[in-house]
Design a protein around this motif. Structure first.
Motif, mmCIF file in Angstrom:
data_model
loop_
_atom_site.group_PDB
_atom_site.id
_atom_site.type_symbol
_atom_site.label_atom_id
_atom_site.label_comp_id
_atom_site.label_asym_id
_atom_site.label_seq_id
_atom_site.Cartn_x
_atom_site.Cartn_y
_atom_site.Cartn_z
ATOM 1 N N VAL B 225 0.924 -1.194 0.053
ATOM 2 C CA VAL B 225 0.194 -0.104 -0.005
ATOM 3 C C VAL B 225 0.968 1.209 -0.234
ATOM 4 O O VAL B 225 0.675 2.211 -0.824
ATOM 5 N N ALA B 226 1.861 1.246 0.858
ATOM 6 C CA ALA B 226 2.746 2.279 0.958
ATOM 7 C C ALA B 226 3.638 2.532 -0.353
ATOM 8 O O ALA B 226 3.876 3.432 -0.769
ATOM 9 N N ARG B 227 4.016 1.194 -0.918
ATOM 10 C CA ARG B 227 4.858 1.276 -1.903
ATOM 11 C C ARG B 227 4.048 1.720 -3.414
ATOM 12 O O ARG B 227 4.770 2.365 -4.135
ATOM 13 N N GLY B 228 2.806 1.661 -3.419
ATOM 14 C CA GLY B 228 1.974 1.965 -4.444
ATOM 15 C C GLY B 228 1.765 3.377 -4.185
ATOM 16 O O GLY B 228 1.610 4.233 -5.216
ATOM 17 N N SER B 229 2.028 4.108 -3.279
ATOM 18 C CA SER B 229 1.897 5.468 -3.184
ATOM 19 C C SER B 229 3.292 6.483 -3.016
ATOM 20 O O SER B 229 3.390 7.402 -2.697
ATOM 21 N N GLY B 230 4.184 5.676 -3.637
ATOM 22 C CA GLY B 230 5.754 6.274 -3.836
ATOM 23 C C GLY B 230 6.492 6.229 -2.557
ATOM 24 O O GLY B 230 7.511 7.005 -2.757
ATOM 25 N N ILE B 231 6.214 5.366 -1.727
ATOM 26 C CA ILE B 231 7.203 5.319 -0.671
ATOM 27 C C ILE B 231 7.935 4.163 -0.767
ATOM 28 O O ILE B 231 7.411 2.916 -0.707
ATOM 29 N N ALA B 232 9.461 4.131 -0.846
ATOM 30 C CA ALA B 232 10.182 3.031 -0.992
ATOM 31 C C ALA B 232 10.507 2.312 0.401
ATOM 32 O O ALA B 232 11.543 2.443 0.832
ATOM 33 N N TYR B 233 9.526 1.987 1.016
ATOM 34 C CA TYR B 233 9.933 1.604 2.423
ATOM 35 C C TYR B 233 9.384 0.043 2.252
ATOM 36 O O TYR B 233 8.565 -0.551 2.039
ATOM 37 N N ASP B 234 10.737 -0.724 2.590
ATOM 38 C CA ASP B 234 10.438 -2.140 2.725
ATOM 39 C C ASP B 234 11.607 -2.628 3.700
ATOM 40 O O ASP B 234 12.535 -2.093 3.406
ATOM 41 N N VAL B 235 10.863 -3.404 4.927
ATOM 42 C CA VAL B 235 11.922 -3.737 5.851
ATOM 43 C C VAL B 235 13.065 -4.420 5.248
ATOM 44 O O VAL B 235 14.200 -4.363 5.824
ATOM 45 N N ARG B 236 12.871 -5.161 4.304
ATOM 46 C CA ARG B 236 14.004 -6.268 4.027
ATOM 47 C C ARG B 236 15.096 -5.301 3.476
ATOM 48 O O ARG B 236 16.218 -5.484 3.763
ATOM 49 N N LYS B 237 14.744 -4.087 2.821
ATOM 50 C CA LYS B 237 16.122 -3.160 2.543
ATOM 51 C C LYS B 237 16.603 -2.127 3.569
ATOM 52 O O LYS B 237 17.580 -1.608 3.700
ATOM 53 N N VAL D 90 2.448 2.641 28.426
ATOM 54 C CA VAL D 90 2.040 2.674 26.908
ATOM 55 C C VAL D 90 3.401 2.985 26.098
ATOM 56 O O VAL D 90 3.986 4.070 26.389
ATOM 57 N N VAL D 91 3.318 1.969 25.099
ATOM 58 C CA VAL D 91 4.723 2.238 24.243
ATOM 59 C C VAL D 91 4.084 2.631 22.833
ATOM 60 O O VAL D 91 3.672 1.966 22.297
ATOM 61 N N TYR D 92 4.729 3.992 22.387
ATOM 62 C CA TYR D 92 4.431 3.987 21.132
ATOM 63 C C TYR D 92 5.625 3.709 20.063
ATOM 64 O O TYR D 92 6.713 4.225 20.460
ATOM 65 N N ASP D 93 5.326 3.001 19.132
ATOM 66 C CA ASP D 93 6.426 2.570 18.272
ATOM 67 C C ASP D 93 6.261 3.498 17.041
ATOM 68 O O ASP D 93 5.375 3.520 16.364
ATOM 69 N N PHE D 94 7.472 4.423 16.758
ATOM 70 C CA PHE D 94 7.439 5.354 15.546
ATOM 71 C C PHE D 94 8.688 4.805 14.626
ATOM 72 O O PHE D 94 9.586 4.299 15.171
ATOM 73 N N ASN D 95 8.587 4.877 13.433
ATOM 74 C CA ASN D 95 9.788 4.800 12.425
ATOM 75 C C ASN D 95 9.741 5.761 11.504
ATOM 76 O O ASN D 95 8.745 6.328 11.168
ATOM 77 N N HIS D 96 10.844 5.758 10.530
ATOM 78 C CA HIS D 96 10.907 6.679 9.501
ATOM 79 C C HIS D 96 11.002 5.835 8.229
ATOM 80 O O HIS D 96 11.522 4.939 8.191
#
Lengths: 332, 372, 165, 167
Positions: B225-237, D90-96
Motif C-alpha cells: 500500500v505504501a509502495r504503491g503511493s511512492g514510498i520506497a519502504y521495505d523492511v527487507r532493504k 504505554v509504548v508508542y513505536d515510531f519509525n521513519h
C-alpha cells in the motif's frame, strides 16, 4: 377455423414451449458449468450421471423441495409475483420464435414488436422483486437493473429498426426466409446495410446487457451486492429467476441468429430446419458463456457510458447510413 | 464526486457490508453510509474474529506460542514465523547457522509468492472475474506441494525453530523450486495479458481511490500500500534482517497511489521474490540447520525488544516484553493489515460502491490478522 | 456414526423421499462464508485441483437463502456467534452444517483456561452434521466430509470406502 | 542524521528522558520516556520530523512495586520517576520511511488513574491502536473521538490483558 383444433393447438404449444424452456434451462445450466469448468482448468460436473448431465435434474429436484421463505418485512404480493412474472414473460416470447419453416406457435406479423414489448416488461419483474424483498442489496440491484435495461434497450431497438428497414417485415419467419444461404445473411455488408457487421456486434452487446450477463451482470454483482435482486429468494423462487434468465439468454441469441444469421436456414441452402436454428443459437449462447467466464465486471457508470456515449451514437449512424443506402442505391 | 457525497440535502442510507459478505474476505463488517451508490462514510467494524493471540502469548512458553504465529496471517505464515523467531532470538541472543538463514529466506519468499497469488485471484474475483482465481490457485497448489514437502503443512506453517529450522530440505526441493520459478516466469506474462491489459480491469482500477504518501505516513500504512503511493519502504532493504543483504533484488515503487499501482506492485513483487529464491538456491551453503547451543527453555533477559519483518502485506512487528521468565510478559503483535485498513474510512469517502470493493481488495487484508 | 434413517417420519413416502434425497445429495450448494484459515482450504477445495463442482457442490452461493450447506470454516468468536446463528436461521430447510477444522469443532488451539473471546465449537450454537478435524483440514478431508454428508442423506456411498491400512 | 535530530528535539521536552539503545540487540534506536501530559507534544515533534506510527503497546506492570529485588522495568529507561504505585505503561513505536530510526516513546500512568491524552488528532492512525489499548487495558485516552470497543464485543466491559483479569 373451428374452435376445437385451435384449443388443441394452443395446448400443444403451451406444453411444447414450457418443456422447451425447461429443457433449455437444464441444458444451459449443464453447458455453462461444463464450459466454465473447462475454461478454468477443471472438469465441471462429472459424477452426477454420465458427464454430469443429470446435474441440472438434481439441482431442480433440490430447488423444488426447498423451503420457500417469504421475509416477514417483505411485500408478500410483489415478492411472490416477481419470479412468476419473469418466467411468464420469458415463456411468452417463445410464442413467436420460429424454430423452423412451420414450427412456430403463432406466426404473427408483428412478432418482433411483441418480443421487445415483453422483454421490456421483464425488467419490471426484476424491479418489483428487488423492491418487494425489502432488502437494501436487492433495492440497489433493482435500481441498477432498471437503469441498465433502459440504457441498452435504446441502441438495441435502433438496430432492430434498421433491420426492419432492410427486411421490410416484422414477421420473424419472413425475415428468416429472406436469408436462404450463407451469402444472403444479413450480417454481411452486401445484404442491405454496409454497416451490418457493426450492427450485429451492437445487438449482441445489448443482448448481454439486457439479459444481465457478465460483464454487465451488475444486478447480481456477487462481490458488491451479495446476490442482487434475488438475495432473499430461496428454493424455486430463485429457480424461476434462473429459468427466466436462461430463457431470455436463449431468446436474445435466437433473435440475433434470426435477424443476422439466417435462423433456421442452412448456410448452404440445403435442408433448412430446426437443427440449424438450434445450432446457431447455442453457438451464440456458447459465446455468451465464454465472455462471462473471461471478463471482470464493469461498473454501472462504465456501463451507462458505453451505452449512451458509444452504442447509441453508433447505432444512430447505422440507422442513418442504412436509410440513405436504401433510398439512394447509388453510390453503394 | 465528493461534493455530491457531502450534500446535506441528500437522503442517505446505511448499508452493513458483512460480517458475512463475499467482498470482505472473512468476518469483517463495514458500516457504509451511502448516498445512492456513493459512499458518504465508511466505518470498518472489527473484532469478529478476535482470537486472543496476545493473551495467549502471555500464558504459554515461548515455543508453545510458535504455532499461533502461523495462524495470524495464514497466507504468509512463514513471514510471521520469521518475525517471531527473530525477536526471540534477538532477545535471547541466539545466533543461527547460515544454511538455516538461507532456507528461511527462500521459504519466506516462496510463501510471499503464494500469498500474492491468492490475493491476485481473490482481487479479480472482487472485480467480478472468476476465472483468474482458478489459474492463480492452480499455480499456488504447485507451490504448496513444494512447501508442504519442506514444512509438513499446506497453510499454517510452523517451520522455524529458535536457533534454526525444524528440518532440512530434501533433494527434490531445489529442482522443484527451480521448476516452479521457470513455470511462474512463463505464467506471469500470461497474467499480464489476461488481467493487466484488460480494458474493463484497467478502467476499474486506474485513478481509483488514490492514497497519498502523507496519508500512508499518518496511518502507518506499510507494504504494497505504501509502495504503491511512492514510498520506497521495505523492511527487507530498510532495516535488513536475516541474510537479505546478501541478495540482489529491487523494491518496486509506483507513484500513482491508486488501486492499479497497488496491483502492479504485487505483480512486480512476485518477480522479485522469484529472483530472491533463485539466488538463494544458488548460494545455499551446506552445514547444520540448528544452532548447537539453544537452551531447552528459553528465558530472555529482562527488557523489551522489537523486531519487524516484511510480511506479504507490510511490516509485521513484534514487541516482546520479557520479565526473564519462561513465558513472555507481554507480546504485542503489530499487524500490517490493521494499519492498512485504518485508512479505508478516509480514502473510501466519495467512492462508488463497486470502486470501494475494488479498493478494499487492493489493500489485501487478512481479517484474522487485523483482529488477532 | 451417521445413518440415513435417523429420523424416520411417521408417514413415509419411500420412493419420493429417496428421489428428493438423491437430488439434494447431488446438489449441495455451500454458503460462501469463511471465518479464518480454514476458509482458504475451503477455497482450495472449490478450485481446479479438487473441484467440488464434480459432485455438483461447486455452486458457492453468497446468500444464505439459496444455500444448503453451511461450512463453518474457522474460529467462532463471541462477537460473531449471533451472526452465525442468524445466518443459520436464514437458510431454508432442509439444511446441513459442517464444522470444518478444530476451531469449529471445539475451539481448537484457542481454548485455554481463562479464554474470553471464542465459542468453543459450532455445536454450541447450532446442530452440526459433519465434523472435519484438522488445523486446517486438507481439501481431501473436506471432500470426504461432503461425501459423508451425501451418505447421510442417501444411505449409500458414492465411492467405495478406502480403508487406511 | 535523523537519530540525532530527533533525540535533540525530544530532549528539549521538560519531562523527556532520551536513551540510545543498541538496535541490533533491542530492535529500536531511541527509547524516550515522557510524562503523559507531554505525549501530544512529543508526537507533534515526531510528526514534524516525518515519522510514521507503527504500533501502540500497553503493558500492565501489576505487582511491580511489591516485587522483591530489582523491579521488572529498567529504572533508567523510565524517568521521569515512576509512579509510586503499580502502573500501566504505554509504548508508542515510531519509525521513519526514508531514514531508519525507530523510536519507542514510553509513558507511565498509575493503574488507579489510567488516563493519558490521545494523539489521534496528530496521527489519525493512532485512533484504532488507542481503542485497542483501551479494550485490552482500560486505559482512557482523553479527548479520543470514540473509545468504543474495537476488537471486543460492543458491550464488553472487561479488559482482558490486565494481569488481574479473571474471566
Amino acid at each position: 377455423m373451428s374452435l376445437f383444433p385451435e384449443i388443441i393447438r394452443i395446448m400443444a404449444y403451451v406444453v411444447g414451449v414450457l418443456a422447451f424452456v425447461g429443457l433449455n434451462a437444464a441444458f444451459l445450466v449443464w453447458l455453462e458449468r461444463k464450459v466454465a469448468g473447462h475454461i478454468q482448468r477443471r472438469i465441471g460436473p462429472k459424477e452426477v450421471g454420465p458427464f454430469g448431465v443429470l446435474q441440472p435434474v438434481a439441482d431442480g429436484i433440490k430447488l423444488i423441495s426447498k423451503q420457500l421463505v417469504v421475509p416477514a418485512q417483505a411485500d408478500s404480493l410483489l415478492f411472490r409475483l416477481s419470479p412468476v412474472l419473469t418466467m411468464t414473460l420469458a415463456v411468452t416470447v417463445f410464442v413467436v420464435l420460429p424454430f423452423g419453416p412451420s414450427l412456430v406457435a403463432r406466426d404473427i406479423n408483428i412478432g418482433l414488436l411483441l418480443i421487445f414489448a415483453f422483454l421490456s416488461i421483464n425488467v419490471l419483474a426484476l424491479f418489483i422483486g428487488g423492491w418487494g424483498s425489502n432488502n437494501k442489496y436487492a433495492v440497489v440491484s433493482a435500481i441498477r437493473a432498471v437503469s441498465q435495461n433502459v440504457a441498452y434497450e435504446v441502441p438495441m431497438l435502433i438496430i432492430v429498426i434498421t433491420m426492419v428497414m432492410i427486411t421490410s417485415s416484422m414477421n420473424l419467419n419472413v425475415i428468416v426466409s429472406q436469408q436462404g444461404n450463407l451469402l444472403q445473411w444479413h450480417i454481411f455488408p452486401w445484404n442491405g446495410s454496409i454497416l451490418s457487421p457493426l450492427a450485429f456486434l451492437i445487438f449482441f452487446v445489448c443482448t448481454l446487457a439486457e439479459t444481465n450477463r457478465a460483464p454487465f451482470d451488475l444486478g447480481e454483482a456477487e462481490s458488491e451486492l451479495v446476490a442482487g435482486f434475488h438475495t432473499e429468494y430461496s428454493g424455486m423462487g430463485f429457480g424461476l429467476f434462473f429459468l427466466g434468465e436462461y430463457a431470455s439468454v436463449f431468446v436474445g441469441c435466437a433473435l440475433a441468429s434470426i435477424l443476422f444469421l439466417g435462423g433456421w436456414q442452412c448456410p448452404l441452402g440445403i435442408m433448412p430446419g430446426v437443427h440449424w436454428m438450434l445450432i446457431k443459437t447455442y453457438l451464440l449462447v456458447f459465446v455468451v458463456i465464454w465472455v462471462r467466464w473471461t471478463f471482470p465486471r464493469t461498473t454501472l457508470y462504465g456501463l451507462l457510458n458505453l451505452s449512451w456515449k458509444v452504442l447509441v451514437p453508433f447505432s444512430l449512424v447505422i440507422l442513418l447510413v442504412t436509410a440513405a443506402q436504401l433510398k439512394m442505391p447509388w453510390p453503394f | 464526486m465528493s461534493d455530491l457525497a457531502v450534500d446535506p440535502s441528500c437522503e442517505t442510507f446505511v448499508l452493513n457490508m458483512g460480517p458475512q459478505h463475499p467482498a470482505t474476505h472473512g468476518a469483517l463488517r463495514i458500516k457504509l453510509v451511502l448516498d445512492g451508490e456513493y459512499i458518504v462514510e465508511a466505518e470498518p467494524v472489527l473484532g469478529y474474529i478476535h482470537r486472543m493471540h496476545e493473551k495467549m502469548g502471555e500464558n504459554r512458553s515461548y515455543l508453545a506460542f510458535m504455532p499461533n504465529t502461523g495462524r495470524l496471517d495464514y497466507l504468509s505464515a512463514l513471514s510471521y514465523n520469521h518475525g517471531y523467531v527473530s525477536v526471540v532470538e534477538r532477545a535471547a541472543g541466539i545466533a543461527i547457522p547460515e544454511r538455516a538463514e538461507y532456507l528461511r529466506v527462500i521459504t519466506v519468499e516462496l510463501n510471499r509468492i503464494s500469498s500474492h497469488l491468492l490475493w491476485l485471484g481473490a482481487f479479480v474475483l472482487d472485480l467480478g472475474g472468476f476465472t483468474p482465481l482458478l489459474y492463480t490457485m492452480d499455480d499456488r497448489e504447485q507451490l504448496l506441494d513444494l512447501l508442504e514437502s519442506v514444512t509438513g503443512s499446506r497453510l499454517t506453517y510452523c517451520y522455524f525453530r529458535f536457533g534454526g529450522l525444524y528440518n532440512d530440505v530434501d533433494d527434490n526441493f531445489g529442482p522443484g523450486a527451480r521448476a516452479f520459478i521457470k513455470r511462474m516466469r512463463r505464467r506471469l506474462p500470461m497474467y499480464h495479458k489476461l488481467i493487466s491489459k484488460n480494458v474493463i480491469f484497467r478502467q476499474r482500477l486506474e485513478g481509483i481511490a488514490p492514497v497519498s504518501a502523507e496519508m500512508c505516513r499518518k496511518y502507518g500504512a506499510t507494504g504494497p500500500v505504501a509502495r504503491g503511493s511512492g514510498i520506497a519502504y521495505d523492511v527487507r532493504k530498510h532495516e535488513p534482517y536475516s541474510v537479505y543483504p546478501e541478495f540482489n533484488f529491487d523494491i518496486p515503487v509506483y507513484e500513482q497511489g491508486d488501486s492499479m499501482a497497488r496491483y502492479l506492485i504485487r505483480m512486480d513483487e512476485i518477480e522479485q521474490s522469484l529472483r530472491i529464491v533463485e539466488q538463494g538456491l544458488d548460494k545455499l551453503p551446506p552445514g547444520p540447520i540448528m544452532a548447537v547451543k539453544v537452551p531447552k527453555i528459553i528465558k530472555p533477559p529482562k527488557g523489551d525488544y522489537y523486531m519487524a519483518v516484511e510480511a506479504a502485506r507490510g511490516s509485521f512487528g513484534i514487541r516482546l516484553v520479557s520479565d526473564g521468565s519462561a513465558t513472555p510478559y507481554r507480546l504485542k503483535l503489530r499487524s500490517p493489515c490493521l494499519s492498512n485498513l485504518s485508512l479505508f474510512g478516509e480514502a473510501a469517502r466519495g467512492l462508488l460502491l463497486p470502486d470501494a470493493v475494488a479498493f478494499f481488495g487492493s489493500l489485501d487484508l487478512v481479517i484474522p490478522d487485523i483482529d488477532r | 456414526m451417521v445413518t440415513a434413517n435417523a429420523h424416520l417420519p411417521i408417514v413415509h413416502f419411500s420412493s419420493l423421499d429417496k428421489l428428493l434425497n438423491l437430488g439434494r445429495a447431488n446438489s449441495l450448494w455451500p454458503l460462501t462464508f469463511g471465518l479464518a484459515c480454514c476458509a482458504i482450504e475451503m477455497m482450495a477445495t472449490g478450485v481446479a485441483r479438487f473441484d467440488l463442482d464434480r459432485f455438483g457442490m461447486g455452486v458457492f452461493r453468497p446468500a444464505p437463502k439459496q444455500s444448503d450447506v453451511m461450512i463453518v470454516a474457522g474460529t467462532i468468536s463471541k462477537k460473531m456467534a449471533p451472526g452465525i446463528r442468524t445466518l443459520y436461521e436464514q437458510m431454508p430447510h432442509p439444511k446441513w452444517v459442517i464444522a470444518l477444522g478444530n476451531c469449529a469443532i471445539a475451539g481448537g488451539p484457542f481454548v485455554f483456561a481463562g479464554q474470553y473471546g471464542i465459542v468453543e465449537g459450532a455445536d454450541k450454537i447450532m446442530p452440526v452434521d459433519i465434523y472435519i478435524p484438522g488445523c486446517p483440514p486438507r481439501p481431501e478431508a473436506l471432500v470426504e466430509g461432503l461425501l459423508l454428508l451425501e451418505e447421510k442423506l442417501t444411505g449409500s456411498r458414492r465411492w467405495p470406502r478406502v480403508n487406511p491400512e | 542524521m535523523k537519530k540525532l535530530a530527533i533525540s535533540q528535539a525530544l530532549a528539549a521536552l521538560a519531562s523527556a528522558r532520551v536513551l540510545e539503545c543498541d538496535h541490533a540487540s533491542r530492535g529500536f534506536h531511541l527509547s524516550v520516556a515522557v510524562a503523559p501530559l507531554e505525549l501530544p507534544a512529543a508526537a507533534k515533534i515526531l510528526d514534524q520530523q516525518g515519522f510514521f506510527i507503527e504500533a501502540i503497546t500497553g503493558v500492565d506492570w501489576l505487582g511491580e512495586q511489591a516485587a522483591p529485588g530489582p523491579t521488572v522495568a529498567d529504572q533508567a529507561e523510565h524517568q521521569p520517576p515512576l509512579p509510586s504505585e503499580d502502573s500501566f505503561e504505554v509504548v508508542y513505536d515510531f519509525n521513519h520511511f526514508a531514514k531508519l530510526c525507530r523510536v519507542a516513546l514510553r509513558t507511565r500512568m498509575p493503574r488507579s488513574r489510567p488516563e493519558i491524552p490521545t494523539i489521534s488528532a496528530i496521527y489519525p492512525g493512532a485512533n484504532w491502536h488507542e481503542r485497542e489499548t483501551h479494550d485490552f487495558f482500560g486505559i482512557i485516552f482523553s479527548d479520543h473521538p470514540d473509545l468504543s470497543p474495537l476488537l471486543l464485543p460492543e458491550d464488553a466491559d472487561f479488559h482482558p490483558l490486565c494481569k488481574d483479569y479473571k474471566p
